[in-house]
Design an enzyme around this catalytic site. Structure first.
Site, PDB file in Angstrom:
ATOM      1  N   LYS A 115     -13.981  81.493 -52.441  1.00 30.14           N
ATOM      2  CA  LYS A 115     -15.422  81.578 -52.194  1.00 30.14           C
ATOM      3  C   LYS A 115     -15.925  80.395 -51.359  1.00 30.14           C
ATOM      4  CE  LYS A 115     -19.704  82.435 -54.844  1.00 30.14           C
ATOM      5  NZ  LYS A 115     -20.235  82.612 -56.217  1.00 30.14           N
ATOM      6  N   GLU A 119     -16.470  89.023 -60.122  1.00 31.51           N
ATOM      7  CA  GLU A 119     -16.117  87.607 -59.969  1.00 31.51           C
ATOM      8  C   GLU A 119     -15.733  87.031 -61.339  1.00 31.51           C
ATOM      9  OE1 GLU A 119     -19.670  85.490 -58.827  1.00 31.51           O
ATOM     10  OE2 GLU A 119     -18.620  83.620 -58.385  1.00 31.51           O
ATOM     11  N   VAL A 179     -27.010  86.833 -60.646  1.00 32.38           N
ATOM     12  CA  VAL A 179     -28.094  86.488 -61.565  1.00 32.38           C
ATOM     13  C   VAL A 179     -29.466  86.689 -60.911  1.00 32.38           C
ATOM     14  CG1 VAL A 179     -26.739  84.932 -63.008  1.00 32.38           C
ATOM     15  CG2 VAL A 179     -27.855  84.023 -60.983  1.00 32.38           C
ATOM     16  N   MET A 180     -29.545  86.591 -59.595  1.00 31.15           N
ATOM     17  CA  MET A 180     -30.816  86.851 -58.904  1.00 31.15           C
ATOM     18  C   MET A 180     -30.907  88.349 -58.597  1.00 31.15           C
ATOM     19  SD  MET A 180     -31.236  83.666 -56.295  1.00 31.15           S
ATOM     20  CE  MET A 180     -29.661  83.896 -55.496  1.00 31.15           C
ATOM     21  N   CYS A 195     -19.797  87.248 -54.440  1.00 30.13           N
ATOM     22  CA  CYS A 195     -21.174  87.065 -54.917  1.00 30.13           C
ATOM     23  C   CYS A 195     -22.091  86.422 -53.877  1.00 30.13           C
ATOM     24  CB  CYS A 195     -21.165  86.301 -56.241  1.00 30.13           C
ATOM     25  SG  CYS A 195     -22.683  86.611 -57.195  1.00 30.13           S
TER      26      CYS A 195
HETATM   27  C1  ACM Z   1     -23.090  83.884 -57.795  1.00 27.68           C
HETATM   28  O1  ACM Z   1     -22.663  83.572 -56.694  1.00 27.68           O
HETATM   29  N1  ACM Z   1     -22.272  84.057 -58.818  1.00 27.68           N
HETATM   30  C2  ACM Z   1     -24.528  84.113 -58.021  1.00 27.68           C
END
Ligand code: ACM
Length: 253
Positions: free
Chosen positions: A107, A38, A167-168, A140
Site C-alpha cells: 500500500k 485489507e 471507515v469514511m 483502500c
Molecule cells: C483505509 O485505508 N483503510 C481507510
C-alpha cells in the site's frame, strides 16, 4: 470471468478463525477470481508496533499457504490483504493462483494511524498479465488518489482488485468515477464491524462492490452483513478506451 467480492468481519488478532471465516463462503460460491478485504487475517486497529510485529507474516506465510491451497484446489485466483513482514512492515496484498504466489502489492497511501506502523509501499503499482486478463491491485485509501487507478490503467490493467477496510463513507460512490475515468473494472472488497481498541474506535462500512468500465455498480453488498457476491464479467470491455470516433479516453489526456 466469475468475479467474487468477499465481505467479512475480522476479529482482531484471531488469524486462524479469520482465514477460516473467509474461506467458508468461498467454498460455497464458485468463482474464477476472489477479492478479500485489507488486513483480512489480522484485523485493522493496531495499538502498538509489537502487535504488528507479532501478527505480520512473510509473503509466503501461513495465510498465503491457506490461500494457495484454495486456489490450487479450485483452479482460481485470490487477492487478499495482510500485514507483510519483510525488511520492514508493509500493509500489503497478495495475488495467488493455481500455481502459487504470483505477486505482492504494498500500500502506497497509508491512512491515519497506519502511518505509525507501516512503511509506505516501495513496489509501485505492478500489473500481472494472467491468462484471464491483466490485473492490478490497490488498497483502500489508495482510492483517494486518482493517480493510483490511473497508473494501473495506463499500465494496462483491465481489473483493479481493491482490498479495503473503509471507515469514511465516500469510496463506494467514488469508485464509479475511478472506473469511468479509466474504463476499468474494480472489485472493492471491504469489511464490516467495529474495532474499538485503545483510544481509537473504528466502524467499517461494508458496501463491497463490483463496478464496470461504464461506471455501473454491478453488485453492492449491504453495510453491515458478511457476504459474498459473484458477478460474471467480460474483462475485454476494459480494453478499448475509445469513447467515440473522436475521443480516446487515455490518449486524449
Ligand atoms: C483505509 O485505508 N483503510 C481507510
Amino acid at each position: 470471468l466469475l468475479l467474487a467480492i468477499v465481505q467479512t468481519n475480522p476479529q482482531f488478532a484471531s488469524v486462524d478463525s479469520n482465514v477460516r471465516a473467509a474461506l467458508a463462503p468461498m467454498e460455497k460460491a464458485q468463482a474464477d477470481f476472489y477479492v478479500l478485504p485489507e488486513l483480512f487475517n489480522t484485523g485493522y486497529n493496531f495499538t502498538e508496533m509489537a502487535e504488528v510485529e507479532k501478527l505480520a507474516e512473510p509473503a509466503e506465510g501461513t495465510t498465503c499457504k491457506a490461500m494457495m491451497e484454495f486456489s490450487r484446489r479450485n483452479s482460481c485466483y485470490v487477492v487478499y490483504g495482510f500485514a507483510e513482514k519483510s525488511n520492514r512492515l508493509y500493509n500489503s496484498s497478495a495475488l495467488v493462483g493455481p500455481d502459487g504466489l504470483i505477486g505482492v502489492y504494498r500500500k502506497v497511501h497509508l491512512y491515519y494511524r497506519e502511518n505509525l506502523f507501516f512503511a509506505p509501499g516501495n513496489l509501485g503499482f505492478p500489473i500481472f498479465d494472467l491468462p484471464i486478463g491483466r490485473v492490478g491491485m490497490m488498497i483502500c485509501f489508495d482510492w483517494f488518489y486518482p493517480e493510483s487507478a490511473r497508473t494501473l490503467a495506463l499500465r494496462g490493467a483491465q481489473l483493479i482488485a481493491h482490498p479495503s477496510n473503509l471507515v469514511m463513507p465516500h469510496c463506494p460512490d467514488a469508485m464509479v468515477t475511478r472506473c469511468l475515468e479509466n474504463r476499468v473494472f474494480a472489485a472493492t472488497s471491504n469489511r464490516i464491524g467495529r474495532e474499538h481498541r485503545g483510544n481509537t474506535d473504528l466502524s467499517f462500512i461494508g458496501k463491497s462492490e463490483i463496478v464496470s468500465p461504464r461506471g455501473e455498480i454491478l453488485k453492492r453488498l449491504p453495510e453491515s452483513e458478511e457476504g459474498i457476491a459473484v458477478v460474471d464479467v467480460n474483462l475485454s470491455q476494459a480494453s478499448s478506451k475509445r469513447l467515440n470516433e473522436f475521443n480516446d479516453l487515455l490518449g486524449g489526456r
